[in-house]
Design a protein around this motif. Structure first.
Motif, PDB file in Angstrom:
ATOM      1  N   GLN A  41       0.879  -1.831   0.082  1.00  0.00           N
ATOM      2  CA  GLN A  41       0.188  -0.059  -0.097  1.00  0.00           C
ATOM      3  C   GLN A  41       1.032   1.114   0.521  1.00  0.00           C
ATOM      4  N   ALA A 141      -3.301   7.001   8.224  1.00  0.00           N
ATOM      5  CA  ALA A 141      -4.573   5.546   8.063  1.00  0.00           C
ATOM      6  C   ALA A 141      -4.482   4.227   7.332  1.00  0.00           C
ATOM      7  N   LEU A 142      -2.834   3.917   6.834  1.00  0.00           N
ATOM      8  CA  LEU A 142      -2.673   3.114   6.315  1.00  0.00           C
ATOM      9  C   LEU A 142      -2.563   2.296   6.891  1.00  0.00           C
ATOM     10  N   GLU A 144      -3.759   1.707   9.555  1.00  0.00           N
ATOM     11  CA  GLU A 144      -4.938   1.740  10.291  1.00  0.00           C
ATOM     12  C   GLU A 144      -5.773   0.900   9.510  1.00  0.00           C
ATOM     13  N   GLN A 145      -4.885   0.631   8.416  1.00  0.00           N
ATOM     14  CA  GLN A 145      -6.089  -0.018   7.262  1.00  0.00           C
ATOM     15  C   GLN A 145      -5.638  -1.024   7.535  1.00  0.00           C
ATOM     16  N   THR A 146      -4.021  -1.172   7.317  1.00  0.00           N
ATOM     17  CA  THR A 146      -3.628  -2.973   7.137  1.00  0.00           C
ATOM     18  C   THR A 146      -3.236  -3.283   8.205  1.00  0.00           C
ATOM     19  N   ARG A 147      -3.518  -2.532   9.651  1.00  0.00           N
ATOM     20  CA  ARG A 147      -2.905  -3.858  10.761  1.00  0.00           C
ATOM     21  C   ARG A 147      -1.320  -3.763  10.106  1.00  0.00           C
TER      22      ARG A 147
END
Length: 461
Positions: A41, A141-142, A144-147
């Motif tokens: 990402q 944000a990335l 949090e989104q991907t962990r």
């Protein structure tokens, strides 16, 4: 050689961004699969070495990994053991080799570096503080989104602004940023004195392999690099060191010694580093700073030490002369061509004006980053032999006056002549002007290698 594939090389490697604000994020991987997803990402956002024909971007993003991080990403064992041993061990385990003891010992480092929990380094550079925050929000944000990773710590850094203009001054008051080498195939504004000295007195770029893996170095050899070769190619290694500056001790020491030195305070300060505060090299202007030299790219780095063998213009142990001796060892400078490093970095902490009440306890210093194809042959050699040991500079056991780990016992010899304005002088009982607060060794992969890591396609066979 043909031009490098700049789109495959991280911009942080090829270019000194000269952006005034930075934030370095230190991340820990919890799950290998999620970490690979995060890298995938992040990939479209990584700044490459491609030219900025439309002007500088508002911010940049670059990425690197510790050996522990690559291990966590589940690279094949055959690949992991093919990395150079110093990278595998990491900077903390190399402390004895580097002279990182006493005040610089790992047990005194910032907490984030005490274990091997830092897996990934993300660097944000920006034109403004707002640019840093905007880019950081996207990274968060990335995360949090991907962990994909946990943020352990962050380090802010920024250049000193004077009258609204960016400068290259650091906390001791010296102008920095003169010495990075030229490399074959790397497109940058070059100036005489930044490459290697040629027999006719001109300067030429160093071999590409002194900076990038997969290319021949000054010996015509390829550096030790991981397999498969596509993982290593267009990558490099980075040394990250947080250097705390004891500004109060530096100013106190200078004020105490300046009255004893008839050359004057500013000249003594210049003798420490090898340049006047404005950047004028002592070798070209030993009696007074000369802004016409300091601001002229054709002159500011275009000098040698071969005709100053006794150090009467620039002391043999001056910081700048120690870390880049040019032709001081003879052989037209060829002995130092395989010891060059590319420096990146910015100051951190509050700048303090002359005369202001300050304390060494205040958190200020410089984030020092060195890029090199061989950590052991380049950075570690310079740190061990030229900063922590003085024999090559005809200074015996004396350490580098500014960066050395003196522990209150050091000395610095200013060579001079018979003139009243340039007398010999000895500074003794040197404290540590700089103390290490932590860091590690990192691998900065190419864009191709990052894609391989993200898709788990690393195969050493």
């Amino acid at each position: 050689m043909s031009k490098l594939n700049e789109t495959d090389i991280q911009g942080f490697v090829l270019r000194g961004y000269n952006l005034p604000f930075a934030r370095f994020l230190f991340l820990h991987f919890v799950d290998a699969g999620c970490a690979r997803t995060l890298i995938g990402q992040l990939l479209p956002h990584i700044t490459t070495g491609q030219r900025w024909d439309g002007g500088k971007p508002q911010s940049t993003l670059n990425i690197a990994f510790t050996f522990a991080g690559l291990s966590k990403l589940e690279l094949p064992k055959a690949t992991l053991i093919s990395f150079p041993v110093e990278f595998q061990q990491g900077m903390k385990d190399r402390a004895a080799i580097l002279g990182d003891c006493g005040a610089n010992a790992p047990e005194r480092w910032d907490a984030v570096w005490l274990g091997k929990q830092v897996h990934m380094w993300l660097a944000i550079h920006a034109q403004s503080a707002e640019g840093i925050e905007a880019r950081h929000r996207k990274v968060a944000a990335l995360l949090e989104q991907t962990r994909g990773a946990v943020l352990l710590d962050a380090q802010d850094a920024a250049s000193e602004q004077i009258d609204g203009k960016q400068t290259t001054r650091e906390h001791f008051g010296y102008t920095d940023g003169f010495g990075n080498p030229d490399y074959l195939g790397v497109d940058r504004k070059s100036q005489p004195g930044q490459g290697k000295l040629m027999p006719d007195g001109t300067w030429a770029p160093l071999a590409t392999g002194e900076l990038l893996l997969g290319y021949a170095d000054e010996a015509g050899e390829l550096q030790v690099a991981p397999v498969p070769h596509i993982l290593a190619g267009n990558g490099t290694f980075m040394v990250y060191r947080k250097l705390h500056q004891n500004l109060a001790s530096f100013r106190t020491f200078l004020e105490a010694n300046a009255p004893l030195y008839t050359g004057g305070k500013e000249k003594l300060k210049a003798k420490f580093i090898g340049r006047w505060s404005d950047g004028t090299p002592l070798e070209l202007a030993p009696d007074a700073p000369d802004q016409s030299i300091a601001h002229d790219p054709s002159r500011s780095t275009n000098f040698t030490y071969g005709t100053d063998a006794e150090g009467t213009r620039c002391p043999l142990g001056a910081h700048m002369r120690r870390v880049h001796p040019r032709d001081a060892f003879g052989f037209n400078g060829r002995l130092i061509n395989r010891r060059r490093i590319t420096r990146r970095g910015l100051p951190y902490g509050r700048f303090a004006a002359e005369g202001e009440q300050i304390s060494d306890a205040e958190d200020r210093g410089v984030i020092f980053m060195a890029l090199n194809a061989s950590i052991s042959r380049q950075f570690e050699f310079v740190q061990q032999q030229w900063i922590e040991y003085g024999n090559d500079a005809h200074s015996g056991n004396d350490k580098d006056i500014l960066a050395g780990n003196h522990g209150g016992q050091g000395k610095f010899v200013v060579q001079g002549d018979r003139s009243l304005s340039n007398p010999p002088f000895i500074c003794s009982n040197l404290p540590n002007f700089v103390e290490l607060r932590g860091g590690d060794y990192f691998f900065l992969p190419s864009i191709t290698a990052l894609e391989m890591l993200a898709m788990q396609l690393v195969d050493p066979r």
